[in-house]
Each structure stands twice: as structure tokens, then as C-alpha cells.
Design an enzyme around this catalytic site. Structure first.
Site, PDB file in Angstrom:
ATOM      1  CG  ASP A  48     -16.889   8.768 -10.484  1.00 44.48           C
ATOM      2  OD1 ASP A  48     -18.043   9.004 -10.900  1.00 44.48           O
ATOM      3  OD2 ASP A  48     -16.652   8.311  -9.348  1.00 44.48           O
ATOM      4  CB  SER A  49     -20.281   8.808 -15.232  1.00 46.57           C
ATOM      5  OG  SER A  49     -20.172  10.186 -15.535  1.00 46.57           O
ATOM      6  CG  ASP A  87     -17.107  12.752  -9.661  1.00 44.62           C
ATOM      7  OD1 ASP A  87     -17.428  13.200  -8.549  1.00 44.62           O
ATOM      8  OD2 ASP A  87     -17.854  12.032 -10.356  1.00 44.62           O
ATOM      9  CE  LYS A 117     -20.416  14.190  -8.485  1.00 43.01           C
ATOM     10  NZ  LYS A 117     -20.217  12.791  -8.034  1.00 43.01           N
ATOM     11  CD  GLU A 119     -19.725   8.353  -5.539  1.00 43.10           C
ATOM     12  OE1 GLU A 119     -19.754   7.261  -4.913  1.00 43.10           O
ATOM     13  OE2 GLU A 119     -19.795   8.427  -6.777  1.00 43.10           O
ATOM     14  CD  GLU A 186     -26.355   8.419  -8.953  1.00 43.44           C
ATOM     15  OE1 GLU A 186     -25.331   9.078  -8.666  1.00 43.44           O
ATOM     16  OE2 GLU A 186     -26.374   7.524  -9.814  1.00 43.44           O
TER      17      GLU A 186
HETATM   18  O1  KIV Z   1     -19.966  10.681 -12.288  1.00 42.14           O
HETATM   19  C1  KIV Z   1     -21.054  11.204 -12.556  1.00 42.14           C
HETATM   20  O2  KIV Z   1     -21.426  11.381 -13.728  1.00 42.14           O
HETATM   21  C2  KIV Z   1     -21.910  11.611 -11.446  1.00 42.14           C
HETATM   22  C3  KIV Z   1     -23.302  12.040 -11.792  1.00 42.14           C
HETATM   23  C4  KIV Z   1     -24.133  10.842 -11.995  1.00 42.14           C
HETATM   24  C5  KIV Z   1     -23.855  12.937 -10.774  1.00 42.14           C
HETATM   25  O3  KIV Z   1     -21.516  11.555 -10.331  1.00 42.14           O
END
Ligand code: KIV
Length: 268
Positions: A48-49, A87, A117, A119, A186
Site C-alpha cells: 500500500d506504499s 497488501d 498482508k 497490519e 518494520e
Molecule cells: O506497503 C509496503 O510497501 C510495505 C513494506 C514497507 C513492507 O508494507
């Protein structure tokens, strides 16, 4: 059955057991996914980055489910070897387990990723358990969890105090118990990264968490020096592509203005 050399969730567990490190990076489109896959990256995360490095947002909070599905589909079509993880964006799994199931299912069915993934620690163990029992592999993410930036108020290092360190170990164990196949850790001190990797049987993939974790992940535009708005200390820039790209674009503009492009050879 997975093709020979294909990275699966089982491969990652074997890597940890055999003491072999896991190399992970992020991708958001087909072009980069292909480059990363062909270069031998083990895990490609459609992070989600995308919100901060591709959409120009200040945080990862605004990215939507539809946008994540779109990016996941682009990336998964470019990969044949790497394990592709999508994500779950902010608020796609926090409200209810049925939301989590529906949205994780979309990332697999429409985005064609192989795992998701999310969080969060112990509080999300029941969600992870439900996803796993529905056939959806889950990667956890603890430590600094950027979706909670409005709660934390800062991106500072997590787990610097004993209480929080113990809680993070408990979080990882709860995720492992719930069936997560790996956990991103992280921005915590290196000693805690070591403790977490030693306390769990699933791989701990570190970002800014020192050298002792079972693998490492970086945001690709950070490590290529393409994203230069800020540089966390944990990022190693393997290239300075923003400079190279800027130079190439300036050369092209100059050539067009000087009538040096296209040449005879580049014309029909
Ligand atoms: O969204 C992302 O790029 C991440 C990484 C920083 C692990 O969650």
C-alpha cells in the site's frame, strides 16, 4: 503443483529452517514486476506504499481496495517465480472479519496474488485464522504499522521499551499461531529483530529492523533512488535512478530542440 523454482509459502518456511535469507521488494506495475521477478526476488509485495511512492500521497491511508486490486493484477501478470503478496489497504479488514474475507478474496480472485498482508498483532489473530482457514495465505506486519500513522503520530522506531518489545513478541507468536506464513517487522531495534526471528518458526522479514531477521524487504523506488522526497536511515540506495532518469529526459529534450533526434537511422 508449483513449477520448479517457484517460490511458495512453503519455500519461505524451508528457507528459515535452512538458515537461507529471503529477499523481498515491492512492485506496483507489470514492467517493474517483470524486472524484479527475472532478477530473482523471492517475494514481491504489492504494497500500500503505492499511495506514497506512486500516487504522491502523504500516507498509505487513502489507497482504496479497487486501486489495490488493479495494481495486484498488473504485478501478478508479470511474475512467474516470485511469491506475489497483496497488501490489504486501511479499513479493508479492520471493520469485520467478513470484510476481511471479502476483500482478501478479491485480491486473490481479481488481483491474482497468492497471499495477502495485513497490519496488526494479537487483535488481528482471529482475522488471520479465518482467512487462513478459507485458503488465503496471510503475511502479518508488526512494529511500525504505517496505516496507524494517525494513531502513532510519528514514524519513529517502535519497540524501544521493554513493554512494547514483549508485546511485539507476543503479537508475532499470536500471528504465527493463527497461521500466518511470514511476518514483516518494520523499524524496530536490531536486537529486537534478532529476538523476534529467534522466537518464531515463521520467517520474520525485516525492514529497518537490523541484519538478524530471516529476510529483508525494501520499497523498490527507495532502493533504486527513484523516490527522493525523504530517505529513512534503513534504506540503502543501490542506484541513483532519479538522477539518471532526469539526465536522460534532459538529453532527449535537448536533442529534440537541436533537431538531433531522430536521426536518419531512426527514421523510415
Ligand atoms: O506497503 C509496503 O510497501 C510495505 C513494506 C514497507 C513492507 O508494507
Amino acid at each position: 503443483m508449483a513449477a520448479a523454482g517457484k517460490v511458495t509459502t512453503a519455500t519461505l518456511k524451508e528457507r528459515k529452517a535452512g538458515g537461507e535469507r529471503i529477499a523481498a521488494l515491492t512492485a506496483y506495475d507489470h514492467l517493474f514486476a517483470t524486472l524484479l521477478d527475472q532478477a530473482g526476488v523471492d517475494v514481491i509485495l504489492v504494497g500500500d506504499s503505492v499511495a506514497t511512492v506512486m500516487q504522491g500521497r502523504d500516507t498509505t491511508v487513502p489507497v482504496t481496495m479497487d486501486q489495490m486490486v488493479y495494481h495486484c493484477e498488473l504485478v501478478s501478470r508479470g511474475c512467474s517465480r516470485a511469491l506475489v503478496v497483496g497488501d490489504l489497504p486501511f479499513m479493508s479488514y479492520q471493520v469485520s472479519i467478513s470484510d476481511a474475507l471479502r476483500n482478501a478474496g478479491r485480491l486473490l480472485k481479481e488481483g491474482h496474488v497468492e497471499a495477502v498482508k495485513l497490519e496488526g498483532g494479537q487483535d488481528f489473530a482471529p482475522t488471520v485464522e479465518k482467512l487462513v482457514s478459507a485458503g488465503i495465505p496471510v503475511m502479518g506486519h508488526v512494529g511500525l504499522t504505517p496505516q496507524s500513522i494517525n494513531q502513532f503520530g510519528t514514524y519513529k522506531t517502535r519497540g524501544t521499551e521493554k513493554d512494547e518489545q514483549d508485546r511485539l513478541v507476543e503479537d508475532a507468536l499470536a500471528l504465527e499461531q493463527a497461521g500466518a506464513f511470514a511476518i514483516v517487522l518494520e523499524k524496530v531495534p536490531a536486537e529486537l529483530g534478532k529476538r523476534m526471528a529467534e522466537s518464531t518458526s515463521v520467517p520474520i522479514i525485516g525492514i529497518g529492523s537490523g541484519p538478524h531477521t530471516d529476510g529483508q524487504i525494501l520499497v523498490t523506488p527507495d532502493m533504486l533512488g527513484m523516490f527522493t522526497r525523504f530517505k529513512p536511515r534503513f534504506v540503502r540506495r543501490y542506484r541513483e535512478l532519479a538522477n539518471d532518469i532526469g539526465g536522460a529526459i534532459r538529453d532527449y529534450c535537448q536533442d529534440v530542440r537541436d533537431r538531433a533526434f531522430p536521426s536518419q537511422d531512426e527514421s523510415y
